[in-house]
Design an enzyme around this catalytic site. Structure first.
Site, mmCIF file in Angstrom:
data_model
loop_
_atom_site.group_PDB
_atom_site.id
_atom_site.type_symbol
_atom_site.label_atom_id
_atom_site.label_comp_id
_atom_site.label_asym_id
_atom_site.label_seq_id
_atom_site.Cartn_x
_atom_site.Cartn_y
_atom_site.Cartn_z
ATOM 1 N N ALA A 1 -11.416 -4.446 15.525
ATOM 2 C CA ALA A 1 -11.136 -5.834 15.519
ATOM 3 C C ALA A 1 -9.835 -6.250 14.673
ATOM 4 C CB ALA A 1 -12.550 -6.414 15.095
ATOM 5 N N TYR B 1 -13.004 -2.352 12.210
ATOM 6 C CA TYR B 1 -11.713 -1.666 11.770
ATOM 7 C C TYR B 1 -10.990 -2.021 13.234
ATOM 8 C CZ TYR B 1 -7.819 1.620 10.855
ATOM 9 O OH TYR B 1 -6.511 2.078 10.656
ATOM 10 N N SER C 1 1.370 3.433 -2.388
ATOM 11 C CA SER C 1 1.248 4.269 -3.639
ATOM 12 C C SER C 1 0.729 5.791 -3.009
ATOM 13 C CB SER C 1 0.320 4.060 -4.387
ATOM 14 O OG SER C 1 -1.185 3.646 -3.992
ATOM 15 N N ILE D 1 -3.728 10.170 11.799
ATOM 16 C CA ILE D 1 -2.501 10.738 10.918
ATOM 17 C C ILE D 1 -3.207 11.260 9.605
ATOM 18 C CG2 ILE D 1 -0.639 9.881 9.627
ATOM 19 C CD1 ILE D 1 -0.301 9.369 12.567
ATOM 20 N N GLY E 1 0.838 -1.208 0.085
ATOM 21 C CA GLY E 1 0.136 -0.111 0.028
ATOM 22 C C GLY E 1 0.820 1.157 0.229
HETATM 23 P P1 NAP Z 1 -4.779 5.456 2.587
HETATM 24 O O1 NAP Z 1 -4.262 7.004 2.284
HETATM 25 O O2 NAP Z 1 -5.945 5.152 2.376
HETATM 26 O O3 NAP Z 1 -3.866 4.682 1.485
HETATM 27 C C1 NAP Z 1 -3.834 3.110 1.525
HETATM 28 C C2 NAP Z 1 -2.800 2.611 0.686
HETATM 29 O O4 NAP Z 1 -3.210 1.160 0.842
HETATM 30 C C3 NAP Z 1 -2.986 2.882 -0.839
HETATM 31 O O5 NAP Z 1 -1.680 3.036 -1.258
HETATM 32 C C4 NAP Z 1 -3.614 1.644 -1.463
HETATM 33 O O6 NAP Z 1 -3.348 1.604 -2.633
HETATM 34 C C5 NAP Z 1 -3.354 0.634 -0.677
HETATM 35 N N1 NAP Z 1 -4.157 -0.341 -0.702
HETATM 36 C C6 NAP Z 1 -5.546 -0.665 -0.148
HETATM 37 N N2 NAP Z 1 -5.961 -1.622 -0.228
HETATM 38 C C7 NAP Z 1 -4.897 -2.646 -1.013
HETATM 39 C C8 NAP Z 1 -4.891 -3.857 -1.140
HETATM 40 N N3 NAP Z 1 -6.109 -4.776 -1.010
HETATM 41 N N4 NAP Z 1 -3.794 -4.434 -1.742
HETATM 42 C C9 NAP Z 1 -2.619 -3.491 -2.025
HETATM 43 N N5 NAP Z 1 -2.695 -2.230 -1.524
HETATM 44 C C10 NAP Z 1 -3.808 -1.732 -1.031
HETATM 45 O O7 NAP Z 1 -4.209 4.906 3.988
HETATM 46 P P2 NAP Z 1 -3.318 5.469 5.286
HETATM 47 O O8 NAP Z 1 -4.040 6.534 5.979
HETATM 48 O O9 NAP Z 1 -1.952 5.777 4.365
HETATM 49 O O10 NAP Z 1 -3.294 4.056 5.870
HETATM 50 C C11 NAP Z 1 -1.979 3.273 5.888
HETATM 51 C C12 NAP Z 1 -2.243 2.083 6.907
HETATM 52 O O11 NAP Z 1 -1.957 2.848 8.089
HETATM 53 C C13 NAP Z 1 -3.254 1.185 7.213
HETATM 54 O O12 NAP Z 1 -3.411 0.078 7.566
HETATM 55 C C14 NAP Z 1 -4.293 2.126 8.235
HETATM 56 O O13 NAP Z 1 -5.065 1.281 8.651
HETATM 57 C C15 NAP Z 1 -3.105 2.635 8.941
HETATM 58 N N6 NAP Z 1 -3.557 3.782 10.071
HETATM 59 C C16 NAP Z 1 -3.810 4.914 9.153
HETATM 60 C C17 NAP Z 1 -4.181 5.688 10.184
HETATM 61 C C18 NAP Z 1 -4.572 7.305 9.722
HETATM 62 O O14 NAP Z 1 -5.140 8.162 10.604
HETATM 63 N N7 NAP Z 1 -4.506 7.411 8.303
HETATM 64 C C19 NAP Z 1 -4.304 5.779 11.670
HETATM 65 C C20 NAP Z 1 -3.854 4.407 12.037
HETATM 66 C C21 NAP Z 1 -3.477 3.403 11.341
HETATM 67 P P3 NAP Z 1 -4.136 2.045 -4.102
HETATM 68 O O15 NAP Z 1 -4.433 3.538 -3.885
HETATM 69 O O16 NAP Z 1 -3.106 1.754 -5.193
HETATM 70 O O17 NAP Z 1 -5.058 1.149 -4.286
#
Ligand code: NAP
Length: 242
Positions: free
Chosen positions: A152, A150, A9, A183, A7
């Site tokens: 869970a 989420y 990108s 974040i 993930g």
């Molecule tokens: P985001 O901006 O929504 O980006 C999600 C990324 O995951 C994108 O690059 C997307 O790729 C990729 N992705 C989604 N489903 C996928 C799949 N089935 N296979 C491969 N790639 C996949 O999310 P983020 O905020 O950066 O979050 C990243 C991680 O941090 C997650 O595990 C999330 O639960 C965790 N997290 C985030 C926060 C927050 O506040 N943002 C807080 C706590 C934890 P494409 O765009 O190419 O589809």
């Protein structure tokens, strides 16, 4: 040294991929749908003088994940770090949870992490060396209304981290998790502004974190300073869960 970030990108994954390149890693950039954004991340890493390549694979799909790891092995010849980051959030109160969304969340946030950890461990075991970093969430330890599914999945990430750490320690592989609070990434775009203001008030440090904050923690875990640390969940939330 070679890292694979799922993930990558955009958001936290993107920041981790670039930060690890700054630390001297060549990076395999996984994405699911956004080829153009993944290509931009590859270009940024190459600008830093490191090798990078993008791999399309839905982490929920074991065959696609196996194919990706085979390609990474062919291209990079080794794997030192896996950052299990690809995740989705689809908030809903209990009675509104939809079966398709539930399955998709479990498939990506739990099964996807197992798929990638399994493939990475296979590569790392032969060298008795490697680090797996799972991106969890503060929602794994803090009850947030509407985040039953989420939280869970992220609770599962924490327990998987401890178990895999114990299983893989004799093989020279450490497994740790990072649990971010709020974040600022596209994942937070769905939260209305008034809700965001409410959340900021609840954070003792008075601000949201950045993807760079998470990436710096991941890079630290990948450094020698954390070689003897395994099975831990590092909460990175500005004090929100205290
Ligand atoms: P985001 O901006 O929504 O980006 C999600 C990324 O995951 C994108 O690059 C997307 O790729 C990729 N992705 C989604 N489903 C996928 C799949 N089935 N296979 C491969 N790639 C996949 O999310 P983020 O905020 O950066 O979050 C990243 C991680 O941090 C997650 O595990 C999330 O639960 C965790 N997290 C985030 C926060 C927050 O506040 N943002 C807080 C706590 C934890 P494409 O765009 O190419 O589809």
């Amino acid at each position: 040294m070679v890292a694979l970030v799922t993930g990558a990108s955009r958001g936290i994954g993107r920041a981790c991929a670039i930060r690890l390149a700054e630390s001297g890693y060549d990076v395999a950039v996984n994405y699911n749908s956004n080829e153009a954004k993944a290509a931009e991340v590859v270009a940024e890493i190459e600008k830093l003088g490191r090798k990078a390549a993008a791999y399309k694979a839905d982490t929920a799909d074991l065959k696609a994940v196996q194919g990706m790891f085979r390609e990474v092995q062919k291209e990079f010849g080794q794997l030192d770090v896996l950052v299990n980051n690809a995740g989705v959030v689809d908030d809903a109160y209990l009675l509104m949870i939809n079966e398709d969304s539930l399955s998709r969340s479990l498939d990506i946030n739990i099964k996807g992490y197992f798929h990638c950890a399994q493939q990475a461990a296979l590569k790392m075991m032969s060298k008795k060396h490697g680090k797996i970093i799972n991106i969890s969430s503060v929602s794994s330890v803090l009850a947030v209304e509407g985040q039953g599914v989420y939280s869970a999945t992220k609770g599962a990430v924490n327990s998987m981290t401890a178990t895999l750490a114990k299983e893989l320690a004799p093989r020279g592989i450490t497994v740790n998790a990072v649990a971010p609070g709020f974040i600022e990434t596209e994942m937070m775009d769905a939260i209305p502004e008034d809700k965001k203001a409410e959340y900021i008030k609840a954070i003792p440090m008075g601000k949201f974190g950045s993807a760079a904050d998470v990436a710096n923690t991941v890079a630290a875990l990948c450094s020698e300073a954390f070689d003897y640390v395994t099975g831990q969940v590092i909460v990175l939330d500005g004090g929100l869960s205290l």
